[in-house]
Write a protein that holds these residues in place. Structure first.
Motif, mmCIF file in Angstrom:
data_model
loop_
_atom_site.group_PDB
_atom_site.id
_atom_site.type_symbol
_atom_site.label_atom_id
_atom_site.label_comp_id
_atom_site.label_asym_id
_atom_site.label_seq_id
_atom_site.Cartn_x
_atom_site.Cartn_y
_atom_site.Cartn_z
ATOM 1 N N ASN A 160 7.427 13.756 -4.482
ATOM 2 C CA ASN A 160 6.538 11.775 -4.898
ATOM 3 C C ASN A 160 7.336 12.150 -5.553
ATOM 4 O O ASN A 160 7.226 11.079 -6.399
ATOM 5 N N THR A 170 -3.331 17.734 -10.818
ATOM 6 C CA THR A 170 -3.108 17.625 -9.032
ATOM 7 C C THR A 170 -1.860 17.284 -9.690
ATOM 8 O O THR A 170 -0.873 16.754 -10.703
ATOM 9 N N LEU A 181 -1.033 14.511 -7.890
ATOM 10 C CA LEU A 181 -0.823 12.676 -8.212
ATOM 11 C C LEU A 181 -1.406 12.610 -10.053
ATOM 12 O O LEU A 181 -1.078 11.016 -9.783
ATOM 13 N N THR A 182 -1.619 13.391 -10.596
ATOM 14 C CA THR A 182 -1.804 13.292 -11.861
ATOM 15 C C THR A 182 -0.759 13.691 -12.621
ATOM 16 O O THR A 182 -1.146 13.052 -14.240
ATOM 17 N N LYS A 229 -7.999 15.312 -3.194
ATOM 18 C CA LYS A 229 -7.294 14.529 -3.909
ATOM 19 C C LYS A 229 -5.856 15.093 -4.133
ATOM 20 O O LYS A 229 -5.544 15.038 -5.092
ATOM 21 N N PRO A 257 -2.792 16.289 -2.582
ATOM 22 C CA PRO A 257 -2.032 16.218 -0.654
ATOM 23 C C PRO A 257 -1.188 17.777 -0.521
ATOM 24 O O PRO A 257 -1.275 18.734 -1.248
#
Length: 356
Positions: A85, A152, A154-155, A176, A178
């Motif tokens: 990401n 996570t 994503l955070t 939550k 990936p």
């Protein structure tokens, strides 16, 4: 009866319904995990060697432990390990290393050892907790750290996986999190009620949201100031073992201590544990008789301003581990079971006068 007394009696008398692996008396396995890809600073991979040089093996042997040092694991660095990401660092390398560590910890616990994982950065808990849970699926985790390490992918703001291991292990967060490359082997093995944090004082906004939303028990440094470390430990054991005995996994980041005590680490935060508070935590965990695995992480000898700073940090880490296995501030009483008597107890008064 006091809460502490009631818990102590409960821990001594209540049998755990879950089957436990065989145990050898005071048998300790040391597994070096020189994992450094979970964060950005160089040097934490030298942590295991630094702890051994600080006398860890000798200290544990002096406590009567049968020490089995299995050396350092060999972690393969994956070439072309691209960001996930555009942010998360070295996912394939950390995932593969954690799988190797999980297998090593699982084997050690299955053989009846209490396993001590020497880090390395805190992303290694992905492997150590997973491997421990393979043998002890009902374990409880005490996470002593300045940081919650439950972002996570994503955070996360830093992209470092040493700030994310618990998000992969927590069942409640699986929708939550990936699927990172290299992480397909990881199965969540903890519920929110299986974790207690001690020493938090640098928590990201998303982490704070997770702690509150999923009702994860934590004691910040403010809580320790307010309640005192004795009450914190009573509540910790009430949370984890108020209903049944279970194996304990202690994951201890050296940055839980105040930087004045542990300067050679990557993410120091002012206002941490005192020496007395840190030793009390581990003494009380030892006294439960349920400690099954320990992580000691984030000792980084390259970050000490002087050799004295490195030595102080390593010595403190050794004290933490030794306290987990019976060292007390009243002395380590391992082999003294009686007082000697005078060699000539029947010496007469006249003989005594002549001798004088």
């Amino acid at each position: 009866m006091s809460l502490r007394g009631g818990l102590a009696r409960l821990l001594r008398t209540r049998a755990d319904a879950a089957p436990q692996p065989p145990r050898r008396a005071r048998s300790v396995a040391l597994v070096g995990a020189p994992l450094s890809r979970g964060q950005k600073r160089r040097g934490v991979d030298h942590g295991p060697a630094t702890l051994r040089a600080a006398g860890l093996v000798e200290r544990l042997a002096g406590l009567g432990c049968q020490v089995h040092d299995f050396g350092d694991l060999d972690f393969t660095q994956v070439p072309n390990d691209e960001l996930y990401n555009n942010l998360v660092l070295y996912p394939r390398s950390v995932g593969l290393a954690s799988q190797v560590l999980a297998d090593a910890v699982s084997r050690a616990v299955a053989a009846g050892h209490r396993c001590v994982t020497l880090g390395g950065d805190h992303s290694l808990a992905l492997g150590s907790v997973s491997g421990h849970a393979q043998q002890c699926p009902h374990l409880g985790v005490i996470w002593v750290d300045a940081h919650a390490d439950i972002n996570t992918p994503l955070t996360t703001q830093s992209g470092s996986l040493h700030g994310q291991p618990l998000s992969f292990l927590l069942r409640e967060l699986q929708d939550k999190v990936p699927q990172l490359p290299g992480f397909s082997w990881i199965k969540p093995c903890l519920s929110a009620s299986d974790i207690v944090y001690i020493g938090l004082r640098d928590v990201d906004p998303a982490e704070y949201y997770i702690l509150k939303k999923y009702d994860i028990q934590y004691f910040s440094m403010r809580d320790i100031d307010r309640l005192g470390i004795r009450k914190v430990m009573e509540r910790t054991f009430e949370q984890l073992m108020g209903r049944r005995q279970r194996p304990i996994h202690l994951s201890f980041d050296i940055d839980a201590f105040d930087p004045s005590l542990a300067p050679a680490t990557g993410t120091p935060v002012l206002g941490g544990l005192t020496y007395r508070e840190g030793m009390y935590i581990t003494e009380e965990i030892h006294n439960t008789g349920m400690l099954s695995a320990v992580d000691m992480v984030e000792v980084n000898p390259l970050l000490g301003a002087s050799q004295e700073a490195v030595n102080a940090t390593a010595s403190l880490a050794v004290d933490v581990i030794a306290s987990c296995f019976g060292q007390t501030r009243e002395g380590a009483h391992t082999a003294f079971d009686g007082l000697p008597t005078p060699s000539s107890p029947d010496e007469s008064d006249s003989e005594e006068q002549v001798r004088i």
